[in-house]
Enzyme design. Structure first.
Site, PDB file in Angstrom:
ATOM      1  N   HIS A  13      24.781  15.360  -8.043  1.00 16.59           N
ATOM      2  CA  HIS A  13      25.432  14.330  -8.856  1.00 16.59           C
ATOM      3  C   HIS A  13      25.126  12.982  -8.222  1.00 16.59           C
ATOM      4  O   HIS A  13      24.328  12.917  -7.279  1.00 16.59           O
ATOM      5  CB  HIS A  13      26.950  14.579  -8.936  1.00 16.59           C
ATOM      6  N   GLY A  14      25.744  11.937  -8.670  1.00 19.65           N
ATOM      7  CA  GLY A  14      25.445  10.587  -8.191  1.00 19.65           C
ATOM      8  C   GLY A  14      25.444  10.420  -6.686  1.00 19.65           C
ATOM      9  O   GLY A  14      24.493   9.903  -6.111  1.00 19.65           O
TER      10      GLY A  14
END
Length: 163
Positions: A13-14
């Site tokens: 994810h980010g």
């Protein structure tokens, strides 16, 4: 070479794709999950979430151990990510190196939060999770709680009341 092993419910994810990948200068992400490794849709989604220039592999534990111990892996910078401490407990004793262990964003997905111990704002542990970590601490491993590279490192063992 394994740059870090991270436990994170969100896997790629980010924070992992952007912040940690850049901080560690990785070229590979290995996601370990026996369940996810059999789901083509989840595999595709995770591979698409990897940053440009970083290859992702989603593997069951037994295959991950073989690949991570393969001498060819020494030339790579690898970030290992999983969403379950049992995979880390099964992985690290089998490795030829003792990697940096990290945890953040774990325990809020799945299960009932009131049945878990809040350790930090982003880590909630079940009794089973705590038992796994206590066994790993006894074997000489510790985890840093550090959501982002810019955050200060904290010992999970100390956060749980250990030394």
């Amino acid at each position: 070479m394994i740059s870090m092993v991270r436990i994170d419910d969100r896997l790629i994810h980010g924070q992992v794709a952007v912040k940690w990948s850049k901080e560690l200068g990785i070229s590979r992400i290995v996601v370990i999950s026996d369940k996810i490794a059999t789901n083509e849709i989840q595999i595709s989604a995770l591979k698409m979430a990897a940053p440009a220039g970083v290859k992702a592999a989603i593997l069951p534990l037994d295959k991950a151990i073989k690949i991570l111990n393969d001498p060819r892996s020494e030339a790579l910078k690898i970030l290992v990510v999983t969403n379950d401490p049992k995979y880390v407990a099964g992985l690290v004793p089998q490795l030829t190196q003792k990697p940096r262990l990290n945890i953040a964003n774990y325990g809020r997905i799945g299960g009932v939060l009131s049945d878990k111990r809040k350790v930090t704002e982003t880590v909630y542990l079940s009794e089973t999770d705590e038992q796994i970590f206590q066994e790993m601490f006894a074997d000489g491993y510790d985890f840093t709680y550090q959501p982002l590279p810019s955050d200060p490192e904290q010992s999970l063992n100390q956060l749980l009341g250990g030394h």
